[in-house]
Structure formats: structure tokens, C-alpha cells
Design an enzyme around this catalytic site. Structure first.
Site, PDB file in Angstrom:
ATOM      1  N   ASP A  14       0.825  -1.213   0.000  1.00  0.00           N
ATOM      2  CA  ASP A  14       0.000   0.000   0.000  1.00  0.00           C
ATOM      3  C   ASP A  14       0.857   1.259   0.000  1.00  0.00           C
ATOM      4  O   ASP A  14       0.670   2.160   0.832  1.00  0.00           O
ATOM      5  CB  ASP A  14      -0.938   0.011   1.223  1.00  0.00           C
ATOM      6  CG  ASP A  14      -1.629  -1.316   1.462  1.00  0.00           C
ATOM      7  OD1 ASP A  14      -2.024  -1.950   0.462  1.00  0.00           O
ATOM      8  OD2 ASP A  14      -1.770  -1.724   2.626  1.00  0.00           O
ATOM      9  N   GLU A 203     -11.337  -1.179  -3.764  1.00  0.00           N
ATOM     10  CA  GLU A 203     -10.692  -0.544  -2.623  1.00  0.00           C
ATOM     11  C   GLU A 203      -9.517   0.301  -3.129  1.00  0.00           C
ATOM     12  O   GLU A 203      -9.288   0.418  -4.333  1.00  0.00           O
ATOM     13  CB  GLU A 203     -10.198  -1.601  -1.620  1.00  0.00           C
ATOM     14  CG  GLU A 203      -9.147  -2.544  -2.170  1.00  0.00           C
ATOM     15  CD  GLU A 203      -8.705  -3.612  -1.184  1.00  0.00           C
ATOM     16  OE1 GLU A 203      -9.391  -3.812  -0.156  1.00  0.00           O
ATOM     17  OE2 GLU A 203      -7.671  -4.259  -1.440  1.00  0.00           O
ATOM     18  N   HIS A 267      -3.129  -1.201  -5.282  1.00  0.00           N
ATOM     19  CA  HIS A 267      -3.101  -0.217  -4.200  1.00  0.00           C
ATOM     20  C   HIS A 267      -2.040   0.849  -4.470  1.00  0.00           C
ATOM     21  O   HIS A 267      -1.040   0.972  -3.765  1.00  0.00           O
ATOM     22  CB  HIS A 267      -2.871  -0.852  -2.837  1.00  0.00           C
ATOM     23  CG  HIS A 267      -3.412   0.036  -1.754  1.00  0.00           C
ATOM     24  ND1 HIS A 267      -4.453  -0.345  -0.949  1.00  0.00           N
ATOM     25  CD2 HIS A 267      -3.094   1.301  -1.400  1.00  0.00           C
ATOM     26  CE1 HIS A 267      -4.745   0.660  -0.125  1.00  0.00           C
ATOM     27  NE2 HIS A 267      -3.931   1.678  -0.390  1.00  0.00           N
ATOM     28  N   ARG A 307       4.660  -7.995  -0.603  1.00  0.00           N
ATOM     29  CA  ARG A 307       4.184  -6.930  -1.473  1.00  0.00           C
ATOM     30  C   ARG A 307       5.156  -5.758  -1.374  1.00  0.00           C
ATOM     31  O   ARG A 307       5.243  -5.108  -0.341  1.00  0.00           O
ATOM     32  CB  ARG A 307       2.765  -6.518  -1.082  1.00  0.00           C
ATOM     33  CG  ARG A 307       1.731  -7.588  -1.355  1.00  0.00           C
ATOM     34  CD  ARG A 307       0.359  -7.210  -0.834  1.00  0.00           C
ATOM     35  NE  ARG A 307       0.355  -7.109   0.623  1.00  0.00           N
ATOM     36  CZ  ARG A 307      -0.652  -6.600   1.329  1.00  0.00           C
ATOM     37  NH1 ARG A 307      -1.708  -6.121   0.713  1.00  0.00           N
ATOM     38  NH2 ARG A 307      -0.585  -6.563   2.651  1.00  0.00           N
TER      39      ARG A 307
END
Length: 327
Positions: A14, A203, A267, A307
């Protein structure tokens, strides 16, 4: 064309980059969990600072806030974003409202007490407050809040459980950027097959203004290799709280198929580099994680640290639409 991109900042889900009015670039991301037994992951907000965007990977990472000092926010601290709103430094993030309960997540805000977000203290404003008469916003499960200004008005967009994980939009007063001033408007919900792989999800909204359009990217589907990026747009002079003024593309603009050796891109955030060009910052997993060789394959994908942040220059087509990945 080889679309492979190198890791920008490792183990940084993120990712969010903001260029401050002080000339510095600021980087933050979710502080990762190294397996579901990790008691320290997703428990703090970290920040990096550098004069040049390419110096962020080697910049010192500082903890500017920790959930243990809060009476209202607990793990899981997800998707922090640092913004300057009406002269205030504000971090928007998601946190649980009860200890170690991943299903009690809602949007929160902290505000810097001074002008130096890297060194000054922060005040916890608690859970984001909905405007009077809005009994829906920030109840049950909300996260991934972003902020943008357009047409002299100030907005927040976030994801919330409204049957599925949908993205909502509302206006704020920049003097109190921890409260909405309008009811939530449903901006996008998972309606296409590519938004509903494993779990129907929209999202991670992120806004970018170019020319006479505002573009809003969002992430879709579950958080494994199926994770992808969709796109909406509207005229900057239109009423953004009228859904009829938004157009949603019926196809994803970034998927694992577009990025050899990368899995689950999404994201993202947008920031301008030193040359004034828009940069697309996102996270994805590498081949080792995809093949289960990372050491965390037995865990749910939220609990692996794999990630990592990557970045790419945004290109533009002849109609002024962004090309995030050249295929």
C-alpha cells in the site's frame, strides 16, 4: 516490450508518496506482517523523507506513530497516506477499534502538531467522523481513505463494506479534515468479472488530475495474483458528488498479465516527479512469492510481507488518458 520493473522499496504494501510544499518527498506504507504469528506487523506508521524520489529507498525509515499510544486505534494499521490539508500535515489510515480484531477496521486520522511531519509529534483524532444524518459511513468495516482537492473543494474517498467492498466519496471541510460534511456517495462497486475474482472488492482509491479530467484509480478482487487496477474519470468542473458525472472503464488498466514477473499489482498512489511528470507507485509480489518459495506461502496473502513498492512513469494517449503500463 519488457514491462518488468525493479523493486522500489521492499516489503512495503500500500505505498504512498507525497511531494510536500517543503520540497521533500515523503513515503509511507503499511508496516508488513511476517506471517500471521507476527505480533509487531501492521502496528505502526512509518515515514521516509528525501529531496529526490529516487533517494527514498535509502532514506531512514522512522516510526512517527504507534498504535500502543492510542486509546482508539489498534492493529491492524493499514494503508496510511500523508497529505497536506489547509496547512496541516494529516495521515489518514485504517485501524481496528478493538485489540487484534481484523474485522473491526475503520478509517482514522492523526494530525501533526507542527510543520515537520518527520520529527514533530502527532495528535490522534480517532475514528473518522461522518456528517450529521449519515448513519452509514465508518461503521462496520472501512479503510483505504485518500484525499484530494478538485475545483476548490476537498474530498475523501475510501472503501467500505456496503454488501461488498465498495468505494465511496464525500466532501470535507479542510479546517477539520477528520470529518465528512456530506453523506457518502457510492462511487464504484465490483460489478465486472475482473473485480470479483475470489472476493468481490473495490478498494484503494487514488486520484490524479491531468488536463480537464480527474482520474481515480482503484484496486479490485482479492489480494493475491488476481489483484488489479481499475480506472474512473470525471470532468474537473463537474459535480463530483453526482455519480452521473463519472465514467468507469469496463476493463482493468493494470493486471499481473501486463507485468512479467510481478503478481497482484495494485493499491497505488500518484505523485509528480522532479520534472513534473506523474509517477504511478504501486505494490506487487515477485516470482518467488508467487511460486511459494518465499517462506510465507502457508499464510493468507495479507500476512506475507512480499508486497513491495514499485514505480513507473505515467504516459498519456492522444485523448489525454493515462497509460499506466504499456502493453
Amino acid at each position: 516490450m519488457n514491462n518488468r520493473t525493479e523493486i522500489f522499496i521492499k516489503d512495503s504494501p500500500d505505498p504512498f508518496v507525497h511531494k510536500g510544499s517543503d520540497g521533500y518527498y515523503y513515503f509511507t506504507s503499511s508496516y508488513p506482517m511476517y506471517g500471521s504469528e507476527d505480533k509487531n506487523g501492521y502496528d505502526r506508521i512509518v515515514l521516509r523523507k528525501a529531496l529526490f524520489i529516487d533517494d527514498l529507498p535509502t532514506a531512514e525509515e522512522k516510526v512517527i506513530w504507534h498504535q500502543k499510544i492510542s486509546e482508539e486505534a489498534f492493529r491492524f494499521i493499514w494503508a496510511p497516506e500523508i497529505h497536506e490539508i489547509n496547512g496541516k500535515w494529516v495521515v489518514l489510515f485504517a485501524a481496528s477499534s478493538s485489540a487484534d480484531n481484523v474485522w473491526d477496521i475503520n478509517c482514522h486520522a492523526i494530525v501533526c502538531d507542527g510543520n515537520d511531519p518527520y520529527n514533530d509529534s502527532w495528535t490522534d483524532k480517532g475514528k473518522f467522523t461522518a456528517c450529521e444524518g449519515d448513519d452509514f459511513s465508518f461503521t462496520g468495516f472501512s479503510l483505504d481513505m485518500t484525499y484530494f482537492e478538485c475545483g476548490g473543494k476537498h474530498f475523501v474517498a475510501w472503501a467500505q463494506n456496503g454488501g461488498n467492498s465498495n468505494v465511496y466519496l464525500a466532501q470535507i471541510n479542510p479546517d477539520e479534515p477528520w470529518k465528512t460534511t456530506t453523506p457518502a456517495m457510492l462511487l464504484t462497486r465490483p460489478e465486472f468479472d475482473w473485480e470479483r475474482v475470489r472476493i468481490p472488492v473495490n478498494e484503494g482509491p487514488a486520484a490524479m488530475i491531468h488536463g480537464d479530467k480527474i482520474f481515480l484509480a482503484f484496486s479490485a478482487s482479492a489480494t493475491g495474483p488476481e489483484y488489479c487496477v481499475g480506472l474512473m474519470y470525471a470532468d474537473i468542473n463537474s459535480d463530483l458528488l453526482n455519480i452521473d458525472n463519472w465514467v468507469k472503464l469496463p476493463y482493468p488498466v493494470v493486471t499481473s498479465e501486463y507485468l512479467p514477473g510481478e503478481y497482484g499489482p495494485g493499491h497505488n498512489s500518484f505523485v509528480k516527479d522532479e520534472n513534473g511528470d506523474w509517477i504511478f507507485v504501486y505494490h506487487s509480489r515477485d516470482e518467488k512469492c508467487f511460486k511459494g518459495e518465499c517462506g510465507y506461502s502457508k499464510y493468507d496473502s495479507l500476512y506475507d510481507p512480499c508486497r513491495s513498492a514499485r514505480k513507473r512513469k505515467v504516459h498519456w494517449d492522444e485523448n489525454g488518458f493515462p497509460i499506466l503500463v504499456r502493453t
